[in-house]
Write a protein that holds these residues in place. Sequence first.
Motif, PDB file in Angstrom:
ATOM      1  N   ASP A  14       0.837  -1.203   0.000  1.00 35.67           N
ATOM      2  CA  ASP A  14       0.000   0.000   0.000  1.00 35.67           C
ATOM      3  C   ASP A  14       0.875   1.258   0.000  1.00 35.67           C
ATOM      4  N   ALA A  15       1.885   1.249   0.860  1.00 35.54           N
ATOM      5  CA  ALA A  15       2.778   2.408   0.949  1.00 35.54           C
ATOM      6  C   ALA A  15       3.582   2.578  -0.342  1.00 35.54           C
ATOM      7  N   ALA A  16       4.120   1.480  -0.852  1.00 39.09           N
ATOM      8  CA  ALA A  16       4.913   1.546  -2.077  1.00 39.09           C
ATOM      9  C   ALA A  16       4.057   2.035  -3.241  1.00 39.09           C
ATOM     10  N   ASP A  17       2.840   1.518  -3.340  1.00 42.06           N
ATOM     11  CA  ASP A  17       1.960   1.921  -4.423  1.00 42.06           C
ATOM     12  C   ASP A  17       1.717   3.430  -4.391  1.00 42.06           C
ATOM     13  N   ALA A  18       1.369   3.934  -3.249  1.00 38.90           N
ATOM     14  CA  ALA A  18       1.085   5.370  -3.136  1.00 38.90           C
ATOM     15  C   ALA A  18       2.325   6.211  -3.425  1.00 38.90           C
ATOM     16  N   LEU A  19       3.453   5.848  -2.824  1.00 38.59           N
ATOM     17  CA  LEU A  19       4.663   6.663  -2.973  1.00 38.59           C
ATOM     18  C   LEU A  19       5.298   6.527  -4.352  1.00 38.59           C
ATOM     19  N   PHE A  20       5.408   5.308  -4.864  1.00 37.29           N
ATOM     20  CA  PHE A  20       6.003   5.121  -6.192  1.00 37.29           C
ATOM     21  C   PHE A  20       5.170   5.822  -7.258  1.00 37.29           C
ATOM     22  N   TYR A  21       3.851   5.692  -7.153  1.00 29.51           N
ATOM     23  CA  TYR A  21       2.993   6.289  -8.176  1.00 29.51           C
ATOM     24  C   TYR A  21       3.022   7.810  -8.107  1.00 29.51           C
ATOM     25  N   GLU A  22       3.081   8.355  -6.904  1.00 30.88           N
ATOM     26  CA  GLU A  22       3.072   9.810  -6.745  1.00 30.88           C
ATOM     27  C   GLU A  22       4.421  10.444  -7.066  1.00 30.88           C
ATOM     28  N   ARG A  23       5.508   9.821  -6.601  1.00 32.91           N
ATOM     29  CA  ARG A  23       6.825  10.457  -6.686  1.00 32.91           C
ATOM     30  C   ARG A  23       7.771   9.825  -7.704  1.00 32.91           C
ATOM     31  N   GLY A  24       7.499   8.591  -8.090  1.00 33.99           N
ATOM     32  CA  GLY A  24       8.406   7.860  -8.982  1.00 33.99           C
ATOM     33  C   GLY A  24       9.197   6.828  -8.204  1.00 33.99           C
ATOM     34  N   VAL A  25       9.572   5.771  -8.880  1.00 32.49           N
ATOM     35  CA  VAL A  25      10.233   4.673  -8.191  1.00 32.49           C
ATOM     36  C   VAL A  25      11.658   5.009  -7.760  1.00 32.49           C
ATOM     37  N   GLN A  26      12.347   5.848  -8.498  1.00 32.18           N
ATOM     38  CA  GLN A  26      13.720   6.190  -8.112  1.00 32.18           C
ATOM     39  C   GLN A  26      13.770   7.177  -6.956  1.00 32.18           C
ATOM     40  N   ALA A  27      12.783   8.037  -6.853  1.00 27.11           N
ATOM     41  CA  ALA A  27      12.795   9.081  -5.826  1.00 27.11           C
ATOM     42  C   ALA A  27      12.436   8.559  -4.438  1.00 27.11           C
ATOM     43  N   VAL A  28      11.869   7.370  -4.370  1.00 22.87           N
ATOM     44  CA  VAL A  28      11.396   6.836  -3.091  1.00 22.87           C
ATOM     45  C   VAL A  28      12.342   5.748  -2.606  1.00 22.87           C
ATOM     46  N   GLY A  29      12.896   5.960  -1.435  1.00 23.59           N
ATOM     47  CA  GLY A  29      13.786   4.969  -0.843  1.00 23.59           C
ATOM     48  C   GLY A  29      13.044   4.009   0.079  1.00 23.59           C
ATOM     49  N   MET A  30      13.748   2.983   0.464  1.00 25.70           N
ATOM     50  CA  MET A  30      13.146   1.980   1.354  1.00 25.70           C
ATOM     51  C   MET A  30      12.809   2.576   2.723  1.00 25.70           C
ATOM     52  N   ASP A  31      13.552   3.583   3.173  1.00 30.66           N
ATOM     53  CA  ASP A  31      13.231   4.242   4.446  1.00 30.66           C
ATOM     54  C   ASP A  31      11.870   4.926   4.375  1.00 30.66           C
ATOM     55  N   ALA A  32      11.570   5.545   3.239  1.00 35.88           N
ATOM     56  CA  ALA A  32      10.262   6.193   3.080  1.00 35.88           C
ATOM     57  C   ALA A  32       9.147   5.151   3.089  1.00 35.88           C
ATOM     58  N   ILE A  33       9.389   4.015   2.457  1.00 30.10           N
ATOM     59  CA  ILE A  33       8.403   2.929   2.465  1.00 30.10           C
ATOM     60  C   ILE A  33       8.210   2.431   3.889  1.00 30.10           C
ATOM     61  N   ARG A  34       9.313   2.264   4.608  1.00 32.53           N
ATOM     62  CA  ARG A  34       9.240   1.820   6.008  1.00 32.53           C
ATOM     63  C   ARG A  34       8.404   2.796   6.836  1.00 32.53           C
ATOM     64  N   SER A  35       8.685   4.068   6.698  1.00 22.61           N
ATOM     65  CA  SER A  35       7.949   5.074   7.480  1.00 22.61           C
ATOM     66  C   SER A  35       6.469   5.083   7.130  1.00 22.61           C
ATOM     67  N   ALA A  36       6.162   5.036   5.854  1.00 20.85           N
ATOM     68  CA  ALA A  36       4.762   5.106   5.421  1.00 20.85           C
ATOM     69  C   ALA A  36       3.992   3.835   5.756  1.00 20.85           C
ATOM     70  N   SER A  37       4.685   2.701   5.773  1.00 23.32           N
ATOM     71  CA  SER A  37       3.997   1.428   6.013  1.00 23.32           C
ATOM     72  C   SER A  37       3.895   1.078   7.490  1.00 23.32           C
ATOM     73  N   GLY A  38       4.799   1.625   8.299  1.00 24.69           N
ATOM     74  CA  GLY A  38       4.833   1.260   9.709  1.00 24.69           C
ATOM     75  C   GLY A  38       5.468  -0.103   9.949  1.00 24.69           C
ATOM     76  N   VAL A  39       6.105  -0.656   8.933  1.00 30.02           N
ATOM     77  CA  VAL A  39       6.774  -1.951   9.037  1.00 30.02           C
ATOM     78  C   VAL A  39       8.259  -1.688   9.234  1.00 30.02           C
ATOM     79  N   SER A  40       8.886  -2.400  10.151  1.00 28.53           N
ATOM     80  CA  SER A  40      10.306  -2.179  10.418  1.00 28.53           C
ATOM     81  C   SER A  40      11.130  -2.460   9.165  1.00 28.53           C
ATOM     82  N   LEU A  41      12.293  -1.819   9.085  1.00 30.51           N
ATOM     83  CA  LEU A  41      13.168  -2.007   7.935  1.00 30.51           C
ATOM     84  C   LEU A  41      13.603  -3.472   7.818  1.00 30.51           C
ATOM     85  N   LYS A  42      13.859  -4.093   8.952  1.00 30.34           N
ATOM     86  CA  LYS A  42      14.251  -5.505   8.946  1.00 30.34           C
ATOM     87  C   LYS A  42      13.132  -6.358   8.336  1.00 30.34           C
TER      88      LYS A  42
END
Length: 190
Positions: A14-42
Amino acid sequence: MVLETATAQQQVLDAADALFYERGVQAVGMDAIRSASGVSLKRLYQLFPSKENLIEAYLDRRDALWKSMLASHVDAATDPRSRILAVFEFLHDWFRQRDYRGCAFINSFGELGTVSPRVAELALQHKEGFRQALIQLSTEAGAADPERLADHLILLSEGAITRSAISGSPDPALRAREAAVLLLDASLPS
């Protein structure tokens, strides 16, 4: 554990879909996905060992969503000609969505197509799937050359997708539908 995995995976997608679609796949890092999803980086890396794996899952999900939305419009139409025109009605509805940013496959291909063979392959598969759907609709409508008609229709569709993304208007779908009517008049039996 399976439920927790499915839930965490859904949150990440859900987080990746929203962020990748809005900002582009290169502009979004895994930390942003972690923050938006609430799932730990591990946990995120357990679910998706690389960003490329996550991008592939995002595109797979977008493909399924797109096919579902298209099918609901086409299946609601009753005769073969109106089933083809329903494609452009679907596009118009899609373009009117508040978060419309163009085609995720075109966008991802533009960003990564030359460096990620898998992204290029997924984009090609998605577009070929759309072409095959248009060939099927053209065949059902009785076109003498269904592949040629489908190729014309896909050019109208793809042009409308790009034009709408750039202009911010849903109107290119209406113009493409008008052109499709002319194509159908010239290509289908009376």
